[in-house]
Each structure stands twice: as structure tokens, then as C-alpha cells.
Design an enzyme around this catalytic site. Structure first.
Site, PDB file in Angstrom:
ATOM      1  N   ASN A  75     -13.062  10.958  38.632  1.00 23.51           N
ATOM      2  CA  ASN A  75     -14.545  10.259  38.035  1.00 23.51           C
ATOM      3  C   ASN A  75     -15.408  11.557  38.618  1.00 23.51           C
ATOM      4  O   ASN A  75     -14.152  12.508  39.236  1.00 23.51           O
ATOM      5  CB  ASN A  75     -15.405   9.276  39.381  1.00 23.51           C
ATOM      6  N   HIS A 112     -18.984  13.039  40.269  1.00 26.06           N
ATOM      7  CA  HIS A 112     -20.138  13.366  41.131  1.00 26.06           C
ATOM      8  C   HIS A 112     -20.588  13.969  41.304  1.00 26.06           C
ATOM      9  O   HIS A 112     -19.993  15.572  41.858  1.00 26.06           O
ATOM     10  CB  HIS A 112     -19.813  12.292  42.463  1.00 26.06           C
ATOM     11  N   GLN A 138     -21.383  23.705  36.850  1.00 20.93           N
ATOM     12  CA  GLN A 138     -20.025  23.189  37.441  1.00 20.93           C
ATOM     13  C   GLN A 138     -19.567  22.132  37.245  1.00 20.93           C
ATOM     14  O   GLN A 138     -17.574  22.410  37.017  1.00 20.93           O
ATOM     15  CB  GLN A 138     -20.569  22.836  39.142  1.00 20.93           C
TER      16      GLN A 138
HETATM   17  C1  GRF Z   1     -23.601  13.706  35.474  1.00 21.79           C
HETATM   18  O1  GRF Z   1     -24.183  13.979  37.126  1.00 21.79           O
HETATM   19  C2  GRF Z   1     -22.327  13.251  36.291  1.00 21.79           C
HETATM   20  O2  GRF Z   1     -22.250  13.690  38.171  1.00 21.79           O
HETATM   21  C3  GRF Z   1     -23.139  12.035  37.319  1.00 21.79           C
HETATM   22  O3  GRF Z   1     -23.340  11.006  35.955  1.00 21.79           O
HETATM   23  C4  GRF Z   1     -23.695  12.021  35.078  1.00 21.79           C
HETATM   24  C5  GRF Z   1     -23.864  11.868  34.216  1.00 21.79           C
HETATM   25  O4  GRF Z   1     -23.863  12.809  33.176  1.00 21.79           O
HETATM   26  N1  GRF Z   1     -21.403  10.698  37.632  1.00 21.79           N
HETATM   27  P1  GRF Z   1     -23.687  13.029  31.783  1.00 21.79           P
HETATM   28  O5  GRF Z   1     -23.440  11.928  30.746  1.00 21.79           O
HETATM   29  O6  GRF Z   1     -21.766  13.570  31.344  1.00 21.79           O
HETATM   30  O7  GRF Z   1     -24.343  14.033  30.660  1.00 21.79           O
END
Ligand code: GRF
Length: 206
Positions: free
Chosen positions: A109, A111, A175
Site C-alpha cells: 500500500n 500512504h 515522492q
Molecule cells: C494517494 O495519496 C495515496 O497515497 C493514497 O491515496 C491517494 C491515491 O491517489 N493512498 P491516486 O488515486 O493514486 O492519484
């Protein structure tokens, strides 16, 4: 070397999915796409997958009596597409052991904070409200607790006085798009070993 097959689970925008699709297409990963799965019919992530010629699958959670039966259906799809590694990328559902156990240490995952700080929703807003001077992004293996499993890779960014949730999120996202493909490549190279809470990254070529 056989390439690993990666499936991405995403609910929304899919920019992390896009970073992975780009890296696979550009030959930067020893991986190929298995499928992209979404719980949301209209997820931009599904359109991104289709544009790239990758199998895009949607199942509505409403069609299933509980989380476990839904997760069992996801496992079936992942297996049908011969998935080695699952990458959660903005997948807005809590997954159960029905999905976690058969893919133990094979689900990642991403985050948008330096875990264990600011788990859960709105991590960037949490960092701002807490007055953190540093935040960032974390790629980790998924275990039974939310935003909790062994940490694979992190990148820090400064939190600036003038930051809003949007500007901080954008800085972190740069990042995210860098470290998620990197973590997947390490997995593809067989360099990750989980020891308790720690992920040992074997040096390249050893
Ligand atoms: C990202 O900020 C990720 O870290 C979090 O949800 C967001 C998803 O963004 N888990 P995307 O759909 O990949 O643009």
C-alpha cells in the site's frame, strides 16, 4: 528472469497506478500488469488501465452480502489474472483476511505520510493540523491493521509555513510516484524479506 505480474486496486484518480503503468511500459520494472481492479465503476483508474491495454475489472460491493464475500471475489479475479503482487493505490476500502491471507507479504500500500504518523484518511491535513515540519510518503506491506504493516520505503518532504492541504499533497505525490515503482522493482528482484516488523532490502546484485 520471469517477470512478476502486478495487479493494482484503486478507487479513484489513479495517479499512482499511472506511475506504475508508465514504469512497466517504459521497461523500468521487471514486471507486467496482471489487472486493474476498482470498487468504483467510474474510477479514472479503470480508464487509465483500458488506455494502456490492461484488463480493467469492476465489481460493486453492493452486490455482496459482506466484506468477506466481496474480498473472496477479488481474490478470484486476482488469481484468474495470475497475480504475484497486489498494489493498493488509493483503494478506499478496508480489506479483510480473506484477501490478505492468500497474498501474505504480497500486498503493498502507499500512504501519504511518514507512518506510523498520521494513518487513516486525510493524512496531509492531519500533518498540517499537527504542525509537523516533515511529512512524506510510505510504501508498506499490508497486514490486518489499517496503514500498519512492515515499512518497505519512505520519502520525506518539508512542510512549509505557507502550505495548504493541496500544496503539501502535491509535494508528497511527487515522492509517491517515485517510491511506489521502486518498491515494486525491489519486490520483482526478490530483494525484500520481511522479519517481524522490519523489511530487509538485500543489496543489489548480492
Ligand atoms: C494517494 O495519496 C495515496 O497515497 C493514497 O491515496 C491517494 C491515491 O491517489 N493512498 P491516486 O488515486 O493514486 O492519484
Amino acid at each position: 528472469m520471469p517477470r512478476i505480474r502486478v495487479s493494482v486496486l484503486a478507487s479513484g484518480r489513479g495517479s499512482n497506478l499511472q506511475a506504475i503503468l508508465d514504469a512497466v511500459r517504459d521497461g523500468k520494472l521487471d514486471a507486467e500488469m496482471a489487472c486493474v481492479f476498482s470498487d468504483k465503476k467510474d474510477a479514472a483508474a479503470l480508464i487509465r488501465a483500458e488506455k494502456e491495454g490492461v484488463a480493467a475489472v469492476h465489481l460493486s460491493p453492493k452486490e455482496y452480502p459482506n466484506r468477506e464475500s466481496y474480498d473472496a471475489a477479488i481474490v478470484q479475479i486476482l488469481n484468474e489474472h495470475r497475480t504475484d503482487l497486489v498494489a493498493l493505490a488509493g483503494f478506499m476500502r478496508i480489506i479483510t483476511p480473506t484477501l490478505i491471507t492468500p497474498f501474505k507479504n504480497r500486498i503493498m500500500n502507499i500512504h501519504p505520510s511518514l507512518l506510523p504518523a498520521f494513518p487513516g484518511l486525510h493524512a496531509q491535513r492531519q500533518a498540517l493540523q499537527h504542525g509537523a515540519k516533515l511529512s512524506g510518503a510510505t510504501v508498506h506491506f499490508v497486514d490486518e491493521k489499517v496503514d500498519h504493516g512492515p515499512i518497505i520505503l519512505q520519502a520525506g518532504v518539508p512542510v512549509l509555513e505557507a502550505d495548504t492541504e493541496e500544496t503539501l499533497s502535491a509535494r508528497i505525490l511527487v515522492q509517491e510516484h517515485r517510491i511506489y515503482p521502486q518498491a515494486i522493482q525491489w519486490f520483482a528482484e526478490g530483494r525484500l524479506r520481511v522479519e517481524g516488523r522490519r523489511v530487509i532490502v538485500r543489496e543489489e546484485g548480492r
